[in-house]
Design a protein around this motif. Structure first.
Motif, mmCIF file in Angstrom:
data_model
loop_
_atom_site.group_PDB
_atom_site.id
_atom_site.type_symbol
_atom_site.label_atom_id
_atom_site.label_comp_id
_atom_site.label_asym_id
_atom_site.label_seq_id
_atom_site.Cartn_x
_atom_site.Cartn_y
_atom_site.Cartn_z
ATOM 1 N N PHE A 75 3.906 5.725 -22.828
ATOM 2 C CA PHE A 75 4.834 4.637 -23.137
ATOM 3 C C PHE A 75 6.109 4.837 -22.323
ATOM 4 N N VAL A 76 6.418 3.867 -21.480
ATOM 5 C CA VAL A 76 7.555 3.977 -20.568
ATOM 6 C C VAL A 76 8.841 3.482 -21.217
ATOM 7 N N GLY A 77 8.728 2.570 -22.192
ATOM 8 C CA GLY A 77 9.898 1.942 -22.793
ATOM 9 C C GLY A 77 10.340 0.737 -21.992
ATOM 10 N N ASN A 78 11.522 0.209 -22.323
ATOM 11 C CA ASN A 78 12.063 -0.934 -21.581
ATOM 12 C C ASN A 78 12.401 -0.528 -20.154
ATOM 13 N N LEU A 79 12.172 -1.444 -19.245
ATOM 14 C CA LEU A 79 12.457 -1.180 -17.836
ATOM 15 C C LEU A 79 13.190 -2.392 -17.271
ATOM 16 N N THR A 80 14.509 -2.282 -17.158
ATOM 17 C CA THR A 80 15.308 -3.401 -16.655
ATOM 18 C C THR A 80 15.474 -3.350 -15.138
ATOM 19 N N ASP A 81 15.148 -2.220 -14.531
ATOM 20 C CA ASP A 81 15.204 -2.082 -13.070
ATOM 21 C C ASP A 81 13.981 -2.773 -12.474
ATOM 22 N N ARG A 82 14.196 -3.957 -11.896
ATOM 23 C CA ARG A 82 13.076 -4.765 -11.414
ATOM 24 C C ARG A 82 12.364 -4.104 -10.237
ATOM 25 N N GLU A 83 13.085 -3.367 -9.420
ATOM 26 C CA GLU A 83 12.437 -2.680 -8.302
ATOM 27 C C GLU A 83 11.501 -1.577 -8.807
ATOM 28 N N GLU A 138 3.997 9.900 -7.677
ATOM 29 C CA GLU A 138 5.074 10.162 -8.632
ATOM 30 C C GLU A 138 4.547 10.222 -10.066
ATOM 31 N N LEU A 139 3.553 9.405 -10.373
ATOM 32 C CA LEU A 139 2.990 9.348 -11.731
ATOM 33 C C LEU A 139 1.804 10.294 -11.926
ATOM 34 N N ASN A 140 1.477 11.057 -10.880
ATOM 35 C CA ASN A 140 0.355 12.013 -10.942
ATOM 36 C C ASN A 140 -0.979 11.328 -11.218
ATOM 37 N N ILE A 141 -1.201 10.211 -10.539
ATOM 38 C CA ILE A 141 -2.479 9.501 -10.637
ATOM 39 C C ILE A 141 -3.337 9.953 -9.456
ATOM 40 N N THR A 142 -4.500 10.503 -9.734
ATOM 41 C CA THR A 142 -5.370 10.980 -8.653
ATOM 42 C C THR A 142 -6.129 9.814 -8.035
ATOM 43 N N ASP A 143 -6.742 10.075 -6.880
ATOM 44 C CA ASP A 143 -7.527 9.041 -6.198
ATOM 45 C C ASP A 143 -8.747 8.640 -7.017
ATOM 46 N N GLN A 144 -9.213 9.526 -7.877
ATOM 47 C CA GLN A 144 -10.414 9.249 -8.674
ATOM 48 C C GLN A 144 -10.086 8.440 -9.937
ATOM 49 N N GLU A 145 -8.818 8.345 -10.296
ATOM 50 C CA GLU A 145 -8.432 7.662 -11.533
ATOM 51 C C GLU A 145 -8.011 6.223 -11.257
ATOM 52 N N LEU A 184 0.826 -1.211 0.000
ATOM 53 C CA LEU A 184 0.000 0.000 0.000
ATOM 54 C C LEU A 184 0.860 1.261 0.000
ATOM 55 N N THR A 185 1.977 1.221 0.714
ATOM 56 C CA THR A 185 2.888 2.367 0.715
ATOM 57 C C THR A 185 3.518 2.559 -0.663
ATOM 58 N N LEU A 186 3.966 1.440 -1.262
ATOM 59 C CA LEU A 186 4.515 1.508 -2.616
ATOM 60 C C LEU A 186 3.493 2.077 -3.586
ATOM 61 N N LYS A 187 2.258 1.622 -3.442
ATOM 62 C CA LYS A 187 1.175 2.075 -4.323
ATOM 63 C C LYS A 187 0.966 3.580 -4.201
ATOM 64 N N SER A 188 0.861 4.047 -2.978
ATOM 65 C CA SER A 188 0.602 5.460 -2.737
ATOM 66 C C SER A 188 1.737 6.334 -3.259
ATOM 67 N N TYR A 219 5.610 -0.010 -10.409
ATOM 68 C CA TYR A 219 4.528 0.162 -11.397
ATOM 69 C C TYR A 219 3.412 -0.851 -11.153
ATOM 70 N N TYR A 220 3.804 -2.114 -10.898
ATOM 71 C CA TYR A 220 2.785 -3.128 -10.598
ATOM 72 C C TYR A 220 1.967 -2.725 -9.368
ATOM 73 N N ALA A 221 2.654 -2.240 -8.345
ATOM 74 C CA ALA A 221 1.967 -1.862 -7.103
ATOM 75 C C ALA A 221 1.013 -0.698 -7.333
ATOM 76 N N ALA A 222 1.421 0.253 -8.169
ATOM 77 C CA ALA A 222 0.606 1.447 -8.405
ATOM 78 C C ALA A 222 -0.642 1.149 -9.228
ATOM 79 N N ALA A 223 -0.572 0.106 -10.072
ATOM 80 C CA ALA A 223 -1.671 -0.169 -11.000
ATOM 81 C C ALA A 223 -2.888 -0.752 -10.283
ATOM 82 N N ASP A 224 -4.066 -0.430 -10.805
ATOM 83 C CA ASP A 224 -5.306 -1.041 -10.336
ATOM 84 C C ASP A 224 -5.627 -2.298 -11.132
ATOM 85 N N LEU A 225 -5.310 -2.264 -12.429
ATOM 86 C CA LEU A 225 -5.609 -3.384 -13.310
ATOM 87 C C LEU A 225 -4.451 -3.630 -14.266
#
Length: 385
Positions: free
Chosen positions: A266-274, A200-207, A191-195, A279-285
């Motif tokens: 489009f984020v591009g390739n992301l080799t940094d697994r952390e 950082e990505l400017n995702i509002t609570d409504q989105e 939940l902390t990672l998500k928040s 990103y996975y934590a932030a996503a809803d779906l």
């Protein structure tokens, strides 16, 4: 287990970041952690310096046109490598693809009289269809692949539904199911990672935040996501694509032509697994409308961060998902995908609960998988002896 060498053979290894490469890396890491004498054999990627605690033996390769960053390997013409690897005292070899590395593994198994396991990961026919229009030649290639698996002592598949694919190709032998895992399983402070990441990505609570991770190729059907999102453009969401591939430019143009650049990034390739984990934590779906993939790691990775997936009904990858329980399924049309997304945008609590269920039922740690793999290796060596 016998302290002679266990060889993991595959035509890709990080920095190539696909599901099979990551599977091999996690097999090697955790078997090494469990005091197994393990190595990886793979085509050489120029400029790559490996820092792993286990040896990685690489051989001459060239780029595959239109499939960057994949490489076509030639182990037998790389004479110093070939002589060196053939003298290694292996106890068992495990091939994760049937091409240059797999053929090398098979040759070593036969010459050293040791067992070989071959895992069937991919829908090879779909890979070849795009570049080989001749049906006769395509059938010959598939037959060659199946002969490879017929020659193995054990054939493994990463989930039960993959058996349908290998049977369709003509394989009639026995298969063993060995699940894939995820290195994100058991993560704390989701939940902390998500928040933090949503800020950082400017995702509002409504989105709602949607995510796709994978090669940007037509086989994975990413254009369906963009077309579906264009039908619900007035809804509160942001979409992120992570990865690259031959269709990347076309997808960018599709987003521009549909005037969705303010919604889709489009984020591009992301080799940094952390960073990928964040990103996975932030996503809803997690949106993954692929009919091409057999057992995609990305669905398990998303689940480990309590992010449920929306998949297509009838897809092999959808076998591990029960609609509205630990994930979501949609019909295979753009309109059906958009309708399901509309429902889920209006049902955030259902999405949240389903994500928790996904993490409890889909995500399995690589350490746990490696324990099973280690036991299976021991059993095969005992039978082979």
């Amino acid at each position: 287990m016998d302290k002679r060498l266990i060889g993991l053979f595959n035509d890709g290894f990080p920095p190539i970041m696909d599901g099979v490469s990551l599977t091999v890396k996690n097999y090697a890491y955790w078997l090494n952690q469990k005091n197994e004498n393990v190595c990886v054999v793979t085509p050489k990627i120029p400029g790559t310096q490996y820092t792993e605690k286990y040896p990685i033996y690489s051989y001459t390769s060239i780029p595959i046109p239109m499939r960057k960053p994949y490489r076509l390997g030639f182990p037998r013409i790389d004479l110093p490598f070939y002589e060196h690897i053939c003298q290694k005292p292996f106890s068992l070899v495990h091939a994760h693809c049937p091409f240059s590395s797999g053929e090398l593994a098979m040759r070593i198994a036969h010459s050293q009289h040791i067992p070989i396991i071959a895992t069937f990961h991919s829908k090879y026919r779909d890979d070849f269809k795009r570049i080989i229009p001749n049906k006769t030649l395509l059938a010959l290639l598939i037959r060659k692949i199946i002969r490879f698996y017929e020659a193995a002592d054990e054939v493994w598949i990463p989930q039960a539904a993959v058996e349908d694919t290998i049977r369709e190709y003509g394989y009639k032998g026995k298969v063993e199911i060995v699940d894939n895992g995820t290195e994100f399983s058991g993560s704390a402070n989701i939940l902390t990672l998500k928040s933090d990441m949503r800020k950082e990505l400017n995702i509002t609570d409504q989105e709602l935040m949607f995510l796709f991770v994978g090669q940007h190729i037509k086989e994975k059907n990413p254009e369906l996501i963009i077309d579906a999102l264009s039908l619900i453009r007035e809804k509160p969401f942001k979409m992120f694509f992570i990865g690259s591939g031959y269709a990347e430019k076309e997808l960018h143009e599709q987003v521009k032509s549909l005037k969705l650049t303010n919604k889709i990034k489009f984020v591009g390739n992301l080799t940094d697994r952390e960073q990928l984990k964040r990103y996975y934590a932030a996503a809803d779906l997690f949106l993954f409308p692929s009919l091409y993939d057999n057992a995609p790691l990305v669905v398990r990775e998303a689940a480990s961060m309590q992010t449920p997936s929306l998949l297509l009904s009838g897809a092999t990858s959808a076998e591990i998902v029960k609609d509205m329980q630990n994930g979501f399924l949609s019909g295979q049309s753009v309109s059906e995908f958009a309708q399901k997304l509309t429902y889920l945008i209006q049902s955030p609590e259902k999405v949240r609960q389903t994500g928790i269920a996904a993490s409890n039922t889909i995500a399995r740690s690589w350490e746990n998988v490696a324990e099973e793999v280690q036991d299976r290796y021991k059993s095969l060596l005992k039978r082979y002896a």
